[in-house]
Design a protein around this motif. Structure first.
Motif, PDB file in Angstrom:
ATOM      1  N   VAL A   1     -12.295 -28.031 -24.841  1.00  0.00           N
ATOM      2  CA  VAL A   1     -12.397 -29.334 -25.505  1.00  0.00           C
ATOM      3  C   VAL A   1     -13.818 -29.856 -25.331  1.00  0.00           C
ATOM      4  CG1 VAL A   1     -11.544 -31.719 -25.516  1.00  0.00           C
ATOM      5  CG2 VAL A   1      -9.957 -29.828 -25.087  1.00  0.00           C
ATOM      6  N   PRO A   2     -14.595 -29.974 -26.444  1.00  0.00           N
ATOM      7  CA  PRO A   2     -14.246 -29.562 -27.806  1.00  0.00           C
ATOM      8  C   PRO A   2     -14.327 -28.044 -27.938  1.00  0.00           C
ATOM      9  CG  PRO A   2     -16.499 -30.339 -27.758  1.00  0.00           C
ATOM     10  CD  PRO A   2     -15.953 -30.567 -26.377  1.00  0.00           C
ATOM     11  N   PRO A   3     -13.745 -27.502 -29.011  1.00  0.00           N
ATOM     12  CA  PRO A   3     -13.775 -26.043 -29.183  1.00  0.00           C
ATOM     13  C   PRO A   3     -15.164 -25.559 -29.567  1.00  0.00           C
ATOM     14  CG  PRO A   3     -12.779 -27.090 -31.091  1.00  0.00           C
ATOM     15  CD  PRO A   3     -13.005 -28.184 -30.080  1.00  0.00           C
TER      16      PRO A   3
ATOM     17  N   TYR B   1      -6.805 -26.666 -14.516  1.00  0.00           N
ATOM     18  CA  TYR B   1      -6.151 -25.688 -13.647  1.00  0.00           C
ATOM     19  C   TYR B   1      -6.750 -24.309 -13.889  1.00  0.00           C
ATOM     20  CZ  TYR B   1      -2.581 -22.752 -11.510  1.00  0.00           C
ATOM     21  OH  TYR B   1      -1.932 -21.825 -10.738  1.00  0.00           O
ATOM     22  N   PHE B   2      -6.866 -23.929 -15.153  1.00  0.00           N
ATOM     23  CA  PHE B   2      -7.461 -22.642 -15.504  1.00  0.00           C
ATOM     24  C   PHE B   2      -8.979 -22.790 -15.649  1.00  0.00           C
ATOM     25  CE2 PHE B   2      -3.087 -22.205 -17.114  1.00  0.00           C
ATOM     26  CZ  PHE B   2      -2.712 -21.041 -16.444  1.00  0.00           C
ATOM     27  N   PRO B   3      -9.746 -21.880 -15.053  1.00  0.00           N
ATOM     28  CA  PRO B   3     -11.212 -22.008 -15.104  1.00  0.00           C
ATOM     29  C   PRO B   3     -11.826 -21.641 -16.439  1.00  0.00           C
ATOM     30  CG  PRO B   3     -10.589 -20.001 -13.946  1.00  0.00           C
ATOM     31  CD  PRO B   3      -9.312 -20.750 -14.203  1.00  0.00           C
ATOM     32  N   ALA B   4     -11.044 -21.007 -17.326  1.00  0.00           N
ATOM     33  CA  ALA B   4     -11.567 -20.591 -18.627  1.00  0.00           C
ATOM     34  C   ALA B   4     -10.422 -20.623 -19.639  1.00  0.00           C
ATOM     35  CB  ALA B   4     -12.160 -19.187 -18.542  1.00  0.00           C
ATOM     36  N   PRO B   5     -10.738 -20.675 -20.937  1.00  0.00           N
ATOM     37  CA  PRO B   5      -9.693 -20.672 -21.960  1.00  0.00           C
ATOM     38  C   PRO B   5      -8.772 -19.456 -21.840  1.00  0.00           C
ATOM     39  CG  PRO B   5     -11.791 -21.281 -22.930  1.00  0.00           C
ATOM     40  CD  PRO B   5     -12.079 -20.848 -21.530  1.00  0.00           C
ATOM     41  N   GLN B   6      -7.476 -19.691 -22.002  1.00  0.00           N
ATOM     42  CA  GLN B   6      -6.459 -18.642 -21.867  1.00  0.00           C
ATOM     43  C   GLN B   6      -5.989 -18.206 -23.252  1.00  0.00           C
ATOM     44  OE1 GLN B   6      -5.601 -17.533 -18.498  1.00  0.00           O
ATOM     45  NE2 GLN B   6      -7.512 -18.697 -18.388  1.00  0.00           N
ATOM     46  N   TRP B   7      -6.759 -17.363 -23.887  1.00  0.00           N
ATOM     47  CA  TRP B   7      -6.443 -16.899 -25.243  1.00  0.00           C
ATOM     48  C   TRP B   7      -5.951 -15.452 -25.171  1.00  0.00           C
ATOM     49  CZ3 TRP B   7      -6.159 -19.799 -29.513  1.00  0.00           C
ATOM     50  CH2 TRP B   7      -6.005 -19.147 -30.740  1.00  0.00           C
ATOM     51  N   PRO B   8      -4.937 -15.091 -25.957  1.00  0.00           N
ATOM     52  CA  PRO B   8      -4.250 -15.849 -27.013  1.00  0.00           C
ATOM     53  C   PRO B   8      -3.186 -16.779 -26.435  1.00  0.00           C
ATOM     54  CG  PRO B   8      -3.324 -13.651 -26.875  1.00  0.00           C
ATOM     55  CD  PRO B   8      -4.473 -13.677 -25.914  1.00  0.00           C
ATOM     56  N   PRO B   9      -2.663 -17.679 -27.264  1.00  0.00           N
ATOM     57  CA  PRO B   9      -1.643 -18.621 -26.796  1.00  0.00           C
ATOM     58  C   PRO B   9      -0.428 -17.913 -26.212  1.00  0.00           C
ATOM     59  CG  PRO B   9      -2.515 -19.334 -28.893  1.00  0.00           C
ATOM     60  CD  PRO B   9      -3.090 -17.967 -28.649  1.00  0.00           C
ATOM     61  N   ASP B  10       0.083 -18.482 -25.130  1.00  0.00           N
ATOM     62  CA  ASP B  10       1.241 -17.933 -24.433  1.00  0.00           C
ATOM     63  C   ASP B  10       2.060 -19.092 -23.877  1.00  0.00           C
ATOM     64  OD1 ASP B  10       2.424 -17.084 -21.592  1.00  0.00           O
ATOM     65  OD2 ASP B  10       2.325 -15.273 -22.833  1.00  0.00           O
ATOM     66  N   ARG B  11       3.367 -19.098 -24.147  1.00  0.00           N
ATOM     67  CA  ARG B  11       4.215 -20.228 -23.734  1.00  0.00           C
ATOM     68  C   ARG B  11       4.248 -20.396 -22.214  1.00  0.00           C
ATOM     69  NH1 ARG B  11       8.090 -22.072 -27.607  1.00  0.00           N
ATOM     70  NH2 ARG B  11       6.831 -22.571 -29.441  1.00  0.00           N
TER      71      ARG B  11
ATOM     72  N   SER C   1      -4.424 -31.705 -23.149  1.00  0.00           N
ATOM     73  CA  SER C   1      -4.674 -30.769 -24.242  1.00  0.00           C
ATOM     74  C   SER C   1      -3.980 -29.442 -23.945  1.00  0.00           C
ATOM     75  CB  SER C   1      -6.188 -30.585 -24.421  1.00  0.00           C
ATOM     76  OG  SER C   1      -6.468 -29.781 -25.550  1.00  0.00           O
ATOM     77  N   THR C   2      -4.389 -28.391 -24.624  1.00  0.00           N
ATOM     78  CA  THR C   2      -3.823 -27.058 -24.416  1.00  0.00           C
ATOM     79  C   THR C   2      -4.694 -26.281 -23.433  1.00  0.00           C
ATOM     80  OG1 THR C   2      -5.068 -25.776 -26.047  1.00  0.00           O
ATOM     81  CG2 THR C   2      -3.270 -27.160 -26.880  1.00  0.00           C
ATOM     82  N   PRO C   3      -4.190 -25.170 -22.883  1.00  0.00           N
ATOM     83  CA  PRO C   3      -5.018 -24.316 -22.017  1.00  0.00           C
ATOM     84  C   PRO C   3      -5.683 -23.179 -22.775  1.00  0.00           C
ATOM     85  CG  PRO C   3      -2.745 -23.609 -21.849  1.00  0.00           C
ATOM     86  CD  PRO C   3      -2.757 -24.771 -22.830  1.00  0.00           C
TER      87      PRO C   3
ATOM     88  N   THR D   1      -8.738 -26.893 -20.437  1.00  0.00           N
ATOM     89  CA  THR D   1      -9.170 -25.668 -19.781  1.00  0.00           C
ATOM     90  C   THR D   1     -10.616 -25.775 -19.308  1.00  0.00           C
ATOM     91  OG1 THR D   1      -9.332 -23.280 -20.066  1.00  0.00           O
ATOM     92  CG2 THR D   1      -9.954 -24.632 -21.935  1.00  0.00           C
ATOM     93  N   GLY D   2     -10.955 -24.951 -18.328  1.00  0.00           N
ATOM     94  CA  GLY D   2     -12.342 -24.864 -17.903  1.00  0.00           C
ATOM     95  C   GLY D   2     -13.231 -24.489 -19.071  1.00  0.00           C
ATOM     96  N   GLY D   3     -14.487 -24.916 -19.010  1.00  0.00           N
ATOM     97  CA  GLY D   3     -15.401 -24.718 -20.124  1.00  0.00           C
ATOM     98  C   GLY D   3     -15.458 -25.903 -21.061  1.00  0.00           C
ATOM     99  N   SER D   4     -14.585 -26.884 -20.841  1.00  0.00           N
ATOM    100  CA  SER D   4     -14.599 -28.102 -21.656  1.00  0.00           C
ATOM    101  C   SER D   4     -15.742 -29.002 -21.210  1.00  0.00           C
ATOM    102  CB  SER D   4     -13.265 -28.841 -21.527  1.00  0.00           C
ATOM    103  OG  SER D   4     -12.192 -28.036 -22.001  1.00  0.00           O
ATOM    104  N   ASP D   5     -16.248 -29.790 -22.134  1.00  0.00           N
ATOM    105  CA  ASP D   5     -17.422 -30.611 -21.833  1.00  0.00           C
ATOM    106  C   ASP D   5     -17.398 -31.882 -22.668  1.00  0.00           C
ATOM    107  OD1 ASP D   5     -19.858 -31.540 -20.936  1.00  0.00           O
ATOM    108  OD2 ASP D   5     -21.028 -30.302 -22.317  1.00  0.00           O
TER     109      ASP D   5
END
Length: 353
Positions: A15-17, A59-69, A9-11, A46-50
């Motif tokens: 998941v789910p949002p 890899y990332f412990p939490a969602p990385q918002w906003p999107p970045d390439r 998925s994305t970082p 991303t971390g926080g998914s369940d």
């Protein structure tokens, strides 16, 4: 033999949002439906998914918002390398971000990518440079617009259990970001001309556009604006609407909110653009409108024109996560057993699940 699938998925969103996140919602429901069909699924998110009962690697412990390439590239690289080192291996790696296509050479396993975006020349160039990655379009409309070769078309599906039909409370609903291409001003116009209340759920995409054009219309027509919604609140808001307005001003590749509405038994009044003609059964699950006047007329009689129970039943057949998973299993098996054969870009003859 059990099929083993890695879903990347994305970082940016869990998941789910927990709120906004169309791609991540599709990944979540696909993972659960694949598991229910007997597949062994690992989700890279991303971390926080369940996802109870499904392994999640982050890899990332939490969602990385906003999107970045650059962030997306780090996530994709780590995910592909981790999958490559997995001692059990995978039968297929199914990615949901362009950065993962860019790094697909890291995978010793077949890779396919679902395109969740409209045609972008830069990304199409990337896809043509990586012909070993099978591209899956989410609509025939999107496939026609994409200049890179498409191997298959698989429409999105969702878990029907998330959506429970409720009694129509008489309002029209616009749900999405407040953007020109989404037709937010057109939705307000339609509701005003139909003399029906409008509820808007979302948030501004361009503040200047919202302040100068959208907010004055909201105030003039006394639109009820509830802000961004998710989860049970979103499902209830959807289910109680008389109809969903989808007056898009661009070639939307899919439009997940349309199938959410239909799974709630709610008709969709959509502009005849993008994937709308593929998703809406004209006169049965909604109306495919050529202009605002036609949408106004449909809105006025939506409470009498449609059978909400029938809409729900048809949606369960066409737009369930189970159907989506079965379609993807067909694509996965083809990726395992057959050499990659793709149709010419823009063709309507690519395999459709």
């Amino acid at each position: 033999m059990t099929l083993r699938v890695a879903l990347i998925s994305t970082p940016f969103v869990s998941v789910p949002p927990k709120g906004y996140g169309g791609t991540e919602l599709v990944v979540a429901d696909l993972a659960k439906a694949l598991r229910a069909r007997g597949a062994d699924v690992v989700v890279y998110a991303t971390g926080g998914s369940d996802l109870p009962g499904i392994e999640i690697r982050s890899y990332f412990p939490a969602p990385q918002w906003p999107p970045d390439r650059d962030i997306e590239r780090v996530h994709a690289t780590w995910s592909l390398r981790d999958a490559a080192r997995d001692p059990r291996g995978f039968d297929v790696v199914h990615v949901h971000s362009p950065a993962a296509v860019e790094m697909a050479r890291l995978s010793p396993f077949p890779v396919l990518c679902t395109l969740h975006h409209d045609h972008e020349p830069e990304l199409s160039d990337l896809y043509r440079r990586t012909p070993e990655v099978r591209l899956v379009a989410i609509s025939r409309s999107q496939a026609r617009r994409e200049t890179a070769p498409i191997a298959a078309v698989v429409h999105h599906g969702l878990d029907p259990g998330r959506y429970q039909p409720m009694e129509d409370q008489g309002y029209l609903l616009f749900l999405g970001r407040y953007d020109r291409v989404k037709g937010v001003a057109q939705a307000i116009e339609v509701a005003a001309r139909a003399k029906l209340p409008l509820v808007m759920a979302g948030e501004p995409h361009e503040r200047e556009y919202y302040d100068s054009e959208v907010r004055p219309l909201i105030e003039k027509h006394r639109v009820l604006e509830v802000g961004p919604v998710g989860g049970n609140r979103k499902a209830a808001l959807m289910a109680r609407a008389r109809a969903l307005l989808f007056p898009i001003q661009w070639e939307e590749p899919f439009g997940l909110v349309m199938i959410e509405a239909m799974l709630s038994g709610v008709p969709v009044l959509g502009a005849a653009r993008g994937a709308v003609p593929e998703i809406v059964e004209d006169g049965i699950t909604g109306v495919i409108c050529d202009d605002a006047t036609e949408m106004v007329a449909a809105a006025r009689v939506a409470d009498k024109l449609f059978n909400r129970e029938r809409i729900r039943k048809l949606a369960e057949q066409r737009w369930s996560a189970t159907r989506m998973a079965e379609d993807y299993l067909t694509v996965y098996r083809a990726a395992q057993l057959e050499p990659l054969v793709v149709e010419e870009a823009g063709s309507d003859t690519a395999a459709e699940g």
